[in-house]
Design a protein around this motif. Structure first.
Motif, PDB file in Angstrom:
ATOM      1  N   SER A  17       0.832  -1.205   0.000  1.00 51.85           N
ATOM      2  CA  SER A  17       0.000   0.000   0.000  1.00 51.85           C
ATOM      3  C   SER A  17       0.864   1.251   0.000  1.00 51.85           C
ATOM      4  N   LEU A  18       1.929   1.222   0.788  1.00 49.33           N
ATOM      5  CA  LEU A  18       2.813   2.381   0.861  1.00 49.33           C
ATOM      6  C   LEU A  18       3.534   2.610  -0.458  1.00 49.33           C
ATOM      7  N   ALA A 205      -9.220   5.226   5.309  1.00 51.86           N
ATOM      8  CA  ALA A 205      -8.897   5.702   3.956  1.00 51.86           C
ATOM      9  C   ALA A 205      -7.831   4.833   3.309  1.00 51.86           C
ATOM     10  N   MET A 206      -6.859   4.369   4.077  1.00 55.02           N
ATOM     11  CA  MET A 206      -5.835   3.487   3.532  1.00 55.02           C
ATOM     12  C   MET A 206      -6.430   2.141   3.140  1.00 55.02           C
ATOM     13  N   VAL A 211      -9.521  -1.132  -1.710  1.00 51.27           N
ATOM     14  CA  VAL A 211     -10.852  -1.475  -2.213  1.00 51.27           C
ATOM     15  C   VAL A 211     -11.159  -0.731  -3.499  1.00 51.27           C
ATOM     16  N   ARG A 212     -10.854   0.555  -3.512  1.00 51.20           N
ATOM     17  CA  ARG A 212     -11.140   1.391  -4.678  1.00 51.20           C
ATOM     18  C   ARG A 212     -10.102   1.250  -5.778  1.00 51.20           C
ATOM     19  N   ALA A 218      -5.794  10.413  -4.258  1.00 56.44           N
ATOM     20  CA  ALA A 218      -6.637  10.657  -5.428  1.00 56.44           C
ATOM     21  C   ALA A 218      -8.109  10.803  -5.062  1.00 56.44           C
ATOM     22  N   PHE A 219      -8.523  10.233  -3.913  1.00 55.37           N
ATOM     23  CA  PHE A 219      -9.945  10.303  -3.565  1.00 55.37           C
ATOM     24  C   PHE A 219     -10.198  10.884  -2.177  1.00 55.37           C
ATOM     25  N   ALA A 220      -9.142  11.030  -1.369  1.00 54.14           N
ATOM     26  CA  ALA A 220      -9.319  11.594  -0.022  1.00 54.14           C
ATOM     27  C   ALA A 220      -8.120  12.465   0.312  1.00 54.14           C
ATOM     28  N   ALA A 221      -7.910  13.470  -0.499  1.00 52.54           N
ATOM     29  CA  ALA A 221      -6.696  14.290  -0.395  1.00 52.54           C
ATOM     30  C   ALA A 221      -6.550  14.993   0.944  1.00 52.54           C
TER      31      ALA A 221
END
Length: 244
Positions: A17-18, A205-206, A211-212, A218-221
């Motif tokens: 993820s990182l 969010a991570m 999932v996204r 990009a979606f939760a700046a």
């Protein structure tokens, strides 16, 4: 060009993820032409950027000169960001590299790819073998995610030892507290003991990023997680600037 290796000898630390989120920061925040190179057979890094795994197992072939890496590179939905995906063939890469006997094969490939990319982010497998040794020769900085736990501390000591075996010109190491939950006493103690380390919070969010299949920025700046990853990227760029 600089190579950023995201590496740990321990799985489940938030490494993939990182790596995906840092690659996005390189392309979106620094506006650098960036390649995310997935070296983990699970193929999670490419998946997180919306790239499906290749239908044929060819990822290993780039190390044997059977196929040029450029032939396998795939664009992502994000500007300035491409991915060199992994597949099941990577599982045999350690033995293949040992047979080849070229300790800097990965470094040479990265140098060649550097003609088209300013930053190459490596999502490394959690191993201590020929692959990790080659990563250390190729990397300009090694990012080590560490969830607060005694086992993570032990794993970090193993990484430090391996990196230093390269010699006095080994790449700098940047430890990162990952999946940090300040509601837990152990995590608060780890933060207090290492106040200067970058930290990535345990955050929904991570989780949603996987999932996204999008980077959190990009979606939760405005989320704490996105801000923490962006701050980590800034620290990486500063460290690269000092070593250049």
């Amino acid at each position: 060009m600089a190579v950023i290796a995201v590496y740990s000898v321990k799985g489940g630390v938030g490494k993939t993820s990182l790596a995906a989120n840092l690659a996005w920061c390189s392309s979106a925040i620094s506006c650098r032409r960036t390649l995310l190179w997935d070296l983990d057979a699970a193929g999670g890094a490419a998946y997180m950027l919306g790239v499906d795994p290749p239908s044929t197992g060819r990822a290993e072939s780039v190390f044997t000169q059977d196929r040029k890496p450029e032939k396998l590179i795939t664009s992502t939905p994000f500007a300035n960001l491409d991915v060199l995906p992994a597949d099941e063939s990577i599982r045999g890469l350690d033995a293949r590299l040992s047979r080849i006997g070229k300790r800097r094969r990965l470094a040479k490939l990265a140098e060649s790819l550097g003609q088209n990319y300013e930053r190459i982010v490596l999502d490394c497998p959690p191993v201590l073998n020929e692959i990790s040794a080659q990563v250390m020769h190729a990397a300009d900085v090694v990012i080590v995610p560490l969830p607060p736990s005694p086992l993570s501390h032990r794993a970090f000591e193993m990484v430090v030892k391996e990196v230093k075996e390269i010699g006095k010109n080994h790449p700098p190491i940047l430890p990162v507290l990952s999946m940090l939950d300040m509601r837990r006493a152990l995590h608060r103690d780890a933060r207090a003991a290492n106040p200067g380390w970058p930290a990535i919070p345990m955050a929904s969010a991570m989780e949603q990023s996987a999932v996204r299949r999008e980077p959190v920025g990009a979606f939760a700046a405005s989320s704490p997680a996105a801000k923490a990853v962006a701050q980590l990227w800034t620290a990486i760029e500063r460290k690269l600037a000092k070593t250049s």
